[in-house]
Motif scaffolding. Structure first.
Motif, PDB file in Angstrom:
ATOM      1  N   LYS A 237       5.110  -3.625 -12.638  1.00 16.91           N
ATOM      2  CA  LYS A 237       5.303  -4.482 -11.469  1.00 16.91           C
ATOM      3  C   LYS A 237       4.640  -3.829 -10.262  1.00 16.91           C
ATOM      4  O   LYS A 237       4.683  -2.609 -10.089  1.00 16.91           O
ATOM      5  CB  LYS A 237       6.782  -4.726 -11.200  1.00 16.91           C
ATOM      6  N   TYR A 238       4.060  -4.675  -9.410  1.00 16.98           N
ATOM      7  CA  TYR A 238       3.368  -4.196  -8.215  1.00 16.98           C
ATOM      8  C   TYR A 238       3.823  -5.000  -7.007  1.00 16.98           C
ATOM      9  O   TYR A 238       4.248  -6.155  -7.121  1.00 16.98           O
ATOM     10  CB  TYR A 238       1.856  -4.326  -8.387  1.00 16.98           C
ATOM     11  N   PHE A 239       3.702  -4.378  -5.826  1.00 17.35           N
ATOM     12  CA  PHE A 239       4.225  -4.965  -4.595  1.00 17.35           C
ATOM     13  C   PHE A 239       3.255  -4.685  -3.441  1.00 17.35           C
ATOM     14  O   PHE A 239       2.348  -3.867  -3.545  1.00 17.35           O
ATOM     15  CB  PHE A 239       5.600  -4.368  -4.257  1.00 17.35           C
ATOM     16  N   ASN A 240       3.503  -5.368  -2.329  1.00 17.34           N
ATOM     17  CA  ASN A 240       2.828  -5.085  -1.042  1.00 17.34           C
ATOM     18  C   ASN A 240       1.312  -5.057  -1.181  1.00 17.34           C
ATOM     19  O   ASN A 240       0.640  -4.137  -0.725  1.00 17.34           O
ATOM     20  CB  ASN A 240       3.324  -3.751  -0.469  1.00 17.34           C
TER      21      ASN A 240
ATOM     22  N   MET B  96      -2.348  -2.242  -4.314  1.00 16.87           N
ATOM     23  CA  MET B  96      -0.916  -2.551  -4.362  1.00 16.87           C
ATOM     24  C   MET B  96      -0.123  -1.353  -4.860  1.00 16.87           C
ATOM     25  O   MET B  96      -0.663  -0.420  -5.452  1.00 16.87           O
ATOM     26  CB  MET B  96      -0.650  -3.796  -5.206  1.00 16.87           C
ATOM     27  N   GLU B  97       1.179  -1.437  -4.628  1.00 17.12           N
ATOM     28  CA  GLU B  97       2.092  -0.325  -4.878  1.00 17.12           C
ATOM     29  C   GLU B  97       2.907  -0.587  -6.137  1.00 17.12           C
ATOM     30  O   GLU B  97       3.387  -1.706  -6.353  1.00 17.12           O
ATOM     31  CB  GLU B  97       3.017  -0.175  -3.661  1.00 17.12           C
TER      32      GLU B  97
ATOM     33  N   GLY C 255       6.217   3.955  -6.183  1.00 15.25           N
ATOM     34  CA  GLY C 255       5.673   4.249  -4.863  1.00 15.25           C
ATOM     35  C   GLY C 255       4.237   4.717  -4.874  1.00 15.25           C
ATOM     36  O   GLY C 255       3.714   5.130  -3.831  1.00 15.25           O
ATOM     37  N   ASN C 256       3.578   4.670  -6.036  1.00 15.66           N
ATOM     38  CA  ASN C 256       2.169   5.055  -6.121  1.00 15.66           C
ATOM     39  C   ASN C 256       1.281   3.839  -5.881  1.00 15.66           C
ATOM     40  O   ASN C 256       1.602   2.727  -6.308  1.00 15.66           O
ATOM     41  CB  ASN C 256       1.859   5.656  -7.496  1.00 15.66           C
ATOM     42  N   TRP C 257       0.139   4.080  -5.222  1.00 14.41           N
ATOM     43  CA  TRP C 257      -0.779   2.988  -4.896  1.00 14.41           C
ATOM     44  C   TRP C 257      -1.941   2.957  -5.872  1.00 14.41           C
ATOM     45  O   TRP C 257      -2.370   3.990  -6.395  1.00 14.41           O
ATOM     46  CB  TRP C 257      -1.280   3.143  -3.467  1.00 14.41           C
TER      47      TRP C 257
ATOM     48  N   ASN D 206      -6.641   5.393  -6.427  1.00 18.22           N
ATOM     49  CA  ASN D 206      -5.302   5.229  -5.845  1.00 18.22           C
ATOM     50  C   ASN D 206      -5.358   5.006  -4.334  1.00 18.22           C
ATOM     51  O   ASN D 206      -4.451   5.406  -3.605  1.00 18.22           O
ATOM     52  CB  ASN D 206      -4.447   6.460  -6.159  1.00 18.22           C
ATOM     53  N   LEU D 207      -6.379   4.323  -3.868  1.00 12.07           N
ATOM     54  CA  LEU D 207      -6.553   4.081  -2.437  1.00 12.07           C
ATOM     55  C   LEU D 207      -5.517   3.073  -1.937  1.00 12.07           C
ATOM     56  O   LEU D 207      -5.361   1.998  -2.512  1.00 12.07           O
ATOM     57  CB  LEU D 207      -7.961   3.545  -2.171  1.00 12.07           C
TER      58      LEU D 207
END
Length: 580
Positions: free
Chosen positions: A407-410, A424-425, A429-431, A448-449
């Motif tokens: 799952k990814y967010f933001n 996305m995060e 908490g990793n991007w 991971n930008l």
């Protein structure tokens, strides 16, 4: 005496040859031409697997809060607006976030600050809202639309009227101004009459045609109702520095103490531009009332959102019946679309002003991922709660199966050419920065930008990340040094139930001067990567990495290194064993 030896069958070998690489796939079982993990790679040169282009830093920021491309780049750093690298004097932004930057003609509009800038004339800037307030005397007079006074208005019906005579008929509840016509020998109602509101400096704050809200006009007596009716939403018909004219009626000249006049914008969650109007949405409480509405400004005028005169160019507002807060907005093929998580509202814009709202019960934008909505080659892409969707005008289609079940967010996104970039995060908490090439249908995990804002200008895609403006294709600014890269294959050998040996694999690749490529193998998912050789060079060629055979059920290959690298093909030699 002759000795007999047992006959041994030659081990059966299979050769697997891959010369087209289909990018990233994070599912449990993937094809041999896909990779379970990639870092700093690109699908831009498909079918070749290549390291991405070097990025460059265009500018360093203190606190990047917004980015947009017009004739040149504009961005927000802290509470300051920069255009073409220069700070715009006279504009100071607030600390509210998130910032939304929109283009409407030559104008740059900033929300939720409600600030605008004319990018062709920097002196034309400031707040979209305006307000005037005084406790001094305010004079109210019956007048024509241009502010000129009516001459010789009679309060009683003249006995022998002449053509053009005026009579203010007060016999009914609503008073009417009438004019005598000698042609018809009748008194004819003047359909629209106006009131001139005179107060020092009142006209300097507003423009003709502005929709304003008036309050504070009070006077006890026979004129009380007429003066009270001048409060509320009005449209300025004409004006000068010290007066404005609005529709209304008053029996006689009157003086009152004080007035407040405001040209204001509704609070809006998300805004988009379509058809030379700004469109916005709001869900919540405004002025003590629960609001679930969509708005648009007056045609060609982003300062006016409460301008109602029955014209096709008027402002507009409409309520929607779906529950929940709005999560994003976008314009697709000329239609403004306002998203919630489980539906979206599409506006069919009418040239007559009778705009229609159509609700579609389908995947909407995920909360917090409003910046993921981007048009790529006439298709709208965005992040929903469950996946990444492509919307072509009918129904959204999911296209992120290759990203696996995580799952990814933001999410924030941008596009250049046919490639959709989305940062996305994850739940830890990793991007992650993923890139999807819509022409090839290929995903890649770039790195991971954490990119907060994207903007495309000409043939470059810019992002704000780590408080820098980064050119993703490296076209300007300070170019980065060589970076580390990595690719992991999926599990090899799942197509056979037998044990097998991986005896060698051949890599056909192009590596630049100084580039080092290291190869590793992991057997039976034990988590241990065993080094199998290093290649250095500056040429295109086939490099064979021999491997001491090790019996296994399945294995994975990892290639990693630093410097420019292009992989043209992989050939793997497998020897089958028994099922024991």
């Amino acid at each position: 005496e002759r000795m007999l030896f047992p006959m041994l069958d030659e081990q059966k070998q299979s050769r697997s040859y891959i010369q087209a690489f289909k990018g990233y796939n994070n599912n449990l079982r993937i094809n041999e031409d896909e990779f379970s993990d990639t870092r700093n790679m690109t699908c831009e040169f498909y079918p070749i697997l290549s390291t991405r282009r070097k990025r460059s830093v265009k500018a360093s920021l203190i606190e990047g809060k917004g980015l947009i491309a017009k004739d040149t780049l504009a961005w927000i750093d802290g509470n300051k607006l920069y255009y073409n690298g220069n700070e715009i004097e006279g504009i100071t932004l607030n600390n509210q976030e998130p910032k939304q930057l929109l283009s409407m003609g030559a104008y740059l509009c900033i929300f939720p600050d409600k600030i605008y800038l004319n990018t062709k004339d920097f002196t034309d800037c400031g707040s979209m809202e305006a307000a005037y307030e005084t406790e001094e005397n305010v004079v109210l007079t019956l007048c024509k639309q241009d502010g000129s006074a009516y001459e010789n208005v009679s309060m009683n019906e003249p006995e022998e009227p002449e053509n053009g005579d005026l009579w203010l008929d007060t016999s009914g509840e609503n008073h009417i101004l009438k004019q005598y016509s000698s042609t018809t020998a009748m008194w004819v109602q003047i359909p629209t009459v106006y009131v001139k509101i005179e107060a020092t400096g009142i006209g300097k704050r507003f423009e003709e045609g502005d929709g304003i809200k008036i309050s504070g006009l009070e006077l006890a007596g026979v004129l009380e109702k007429q003066i009270e009716a001048l409060n509320g939403s009005k449209v300025i018909q004409s004006k000068d520095d010290n007066y404005v004219v609005v529709i209304g009626i008053i029996d006689e000249r009157a003086t009152v103490k004080g007035i407040t006049a405001e040209r204001r914008l509704p609070d809006m969650d998300y805004i988009t531009e379509a058809g030379n109007r700004l469109w916005g949405c709001f869900y919540g409480v405004a002025d003590g009332k629960t609001v679930n509405e969509i708005y648009c400004c007056k045609l060609g005028d982003f300062k006016n959102w409460y301008c109602y005169q029955g014209l096709s160019t008027d402002s507009w507002a409409g309520s929607v019946g779906t529950d929940g807060e709005f999560t994003g907005a976008a314009t697709h093929l000329g239609y403004p679309i306002f998203f919630k998580e489980d539906c979206f509202h599409k506006i069919y814009v009418s040239s007559q002003g009778a705009h229609q709202v159509v609700t579609v019960n389908a995947r909407g934008i995920q909360k917090g991922s409003w910046r993921s909505a981007v048009i790529v080659n006439e298709t709208l892409f965005y992040k929903s709660r469950t996946d990444i969707c492509a919307y072509d005008g009918s129904l959204p289609t999911g296209l992120s199966n290759s990203l696996g079940g995580g799952k990814y967010f933001n999410a924030s996104a941008g596009a250049i050419g046919s490639r959709y970039y989305i940062s996305m995060e994850d739940t830890n908490g990793n991007w992650h920065l993923f890139v999807y090439d819509i022409d090839k249908g290929i995903w890649i995990h770039e790195d991971n930008l954490k990119a907060s804002y994207f903007a495309k200008k000409d043939d470059e895609l810019y992002v704000i990340a780590d408080n820098k403006i980064i050119a993703m294709l490296g076209s300007e600014g300070e170019v980065e040094e060589d970076f580390d890269w990595k690719v992991d294959t999926g599990n090899i050998g799942y197509d056979s139930p037998d044990k097998k040996y991986l005896s060698r694999f051949n890599l056909r690749m192009n590596i630049s001067q100084g580039t080092v490529v290291r190869a590793y193998i992991q057997y039976d998912s034990d988590g241990i990567w065993e080094s199998k050789g290093t290649v250095k060079g500056n040429t295109l060629g086939t490099f064979t990495l021999p491997i001491a055979p090790k019996r296994c059920d399945h294995c994975k290959i990892r290639l990693e290194g630093s410097g420019d690298f292009k992989l043209y093909s992989i050939a793997k030699i497998l020897e089958d064993g028994s099922d024991v």
